[in-house]
Motif scaffolding. Structure first.
Motif, PDB file in Angstrom:
ATOM      1  N   ARG A  22      -1.813  -2.429  -8.890  1.00 40.67           N
ATOM      2  CA  ARG A  22      -0.392  -2.415  -8.138  1.00 40.67           C
ATOM      3  C   ARG A  22       0.494  -3.952  -8.585  1.00 40.67           C
ATOM      4  O   ARG A  22       1.517  -3.440  -8.736  1.00 40.67           O
ATOM      5  CB  ARG A  22      -0.561  -2.222  -6.808  1.00 40.67           C
ATOM      6  CG  ARG A  22       0.978  -1.961  -6.316  1.00 40.67           C
ATOM      7  CD  ARG A  22       0.705  -1.625  -4.796  1.00 40.67           C
ATOM      8  NE  ARG A  22       0.808  -0.500  -4.615  1.00 40.67           N
ATOM      9  CZ  ARG A  22       0.851   0.357  -3.191  1.00 40.67           C
ATOM     10  NH1 ARG A  22       1.128  -0.421  -2.069  1.00 40.67           N
ATOM     11  NH2 ARG A  22       0.842   1.672  -3.242  1.00 40.67           N
ATOM     12  N   GLU A  37      -5.412  -0.548  -6.474  1.00 42.44           N
ATOM     13  CA  GLU A  37      -5.083   0.767  -5.688  1.00 42.44           C
ATOM     14  C   GLU A  37      -6.119   1.896  -6.464  1.00 42.44           C
ATOM     15  O   GLU A  37      -6.264   2.064  -7.614  1.00 42.44           O
ATOM     16  CB  GLU A  37      -3.762   1.344  -5.881  1.00 42.44           C
ATOM     17  CG  GLU A  37      -3.144   2.352  -5.244  1.00 42.44           C
ATOM     18  CD  GLU A  37      -1.741   2.716  -5.351  1.00 42.44           C
ATOM     19  OE1 GLU A  37      -1.098   3.195  -4.499  1.00 42.44           O
ATOM     20  OE2 GLU A  37      -1.168   2.108  -6.290  1.00 42.44           O
ATOM     21  N   VAL A 133      -5.028   0.560  -0.993  1.00 42.72           N
ATOM     22  CA  VAL A 133      -4.765  -0.773  -1.352  1.00 42.72           C
ATOM     23  C   VAL A 133      -5.615  -2.071  -1.105  1.00 42.72           C
ATOM     24  O   VAL A 133      -5.697  -1.958   0.234  1.00 42.72           O
ATOM     25  CB  VAL A 133      -3.287  -1.001  -1.355  1.00 42.72           C
ATOM     26  CG1 VAL A 133      -2.809  -2.612  -2.255  1.00 42.72           C
ATOM     27  CG2 VAL A 133      -2.339   0.108  -2.246  1.00 42.72           C
TER      28      VAL A 133
END
Length: 197
Positions: A22, A37, A133
């Motif tokens: 990410r 992620e 995440v």
């Protein structure tokens, strides 16, 4: 350059396992963080690190090239990029960094000439930022060597305090010291309560 090149290797390996990058950031001179992620990111970290280090040991060449936004190479399978310009929007060539046999991605940063120049990558920690995440910190190359030197100094200091060079026994003794300290705090609190009464 080692930190940034290390991020490319880790992100490419993770991407191959279905774990997307990410974002990433250089937090200080020694540590980089990458936000990964995907499903079961934490369970895949050891595999990502092991595979990344295989690519480091294989000493893959790293090259860069310039491609026109409308060329067939852009948007093809295997090119990783965030925010590729829409057709007809870009006003010049894009820089693509290629790690031979591993990855091609758009990037304008500086990179090592081969993965072997990293020496090694090591995850230092991971923290969950949201449901999917995980922020992972890592060091590579010279930064990792400096960090390992500091760790060795700390371990020697702990060995001196607990009077034991065996790493496993050191951990046991430090835990016992911490538990004893907590028990001492409770005893002192109880004594103060009796004195005050």
């Amino acid at each position: 350059m080692q930190a940034h090149t290390g991020q490319h290797v880790l992100s490419a390996v993770a991407d191959g396992l279905g774990v997307a990058t990410r974002s990433w950031r250089l937090t200080d001179a020694d540590v980089v963080t990458v936000d990964f992620e995907g499903q079961d990111v934490t369970g895949r970290l050891a595999t990502i690190e092991d595979l990344a280090n295989e690519h480091v040991r294989s000493d893959r060449p790293i090259t860069s090239s310039w491609v026109s936004p409308g060329c067939d190479g852009l948007g093809s399978a295997g090119l990783r990029s965030r925010l590729l310009p829409k057709a007809g929007v870009a006003h010049g060539p894009l820089r693509v960094v290629t790690i031979d046999g591993l990855d091609s991605s758009t990037c304008c940063g500086t990179h090592l000439s081969s993965t072997g120049r990293l020496s090694m990558l090591k995850f230092l920690g991971a923290e969950r930022c949201s449901k999917e995440v995980v922020r992972v910190s890592f060091a590579a190359g010279e930064a990792l060597r400096r960090r390992m030197e500091r760790i060795v100094v700390h371990v020697r200091g702990v060995a001196d305090v607990v009077k034991d060079r065996d790493l496993d026994k050191q951990l046991e003794k430090v835990r016992a010291l911490a538990e004893g300290r907590e028990a001492d705090k409770k005893r002192v609190k109880a004594l103060w309560s009796r004195v005050a009464a």
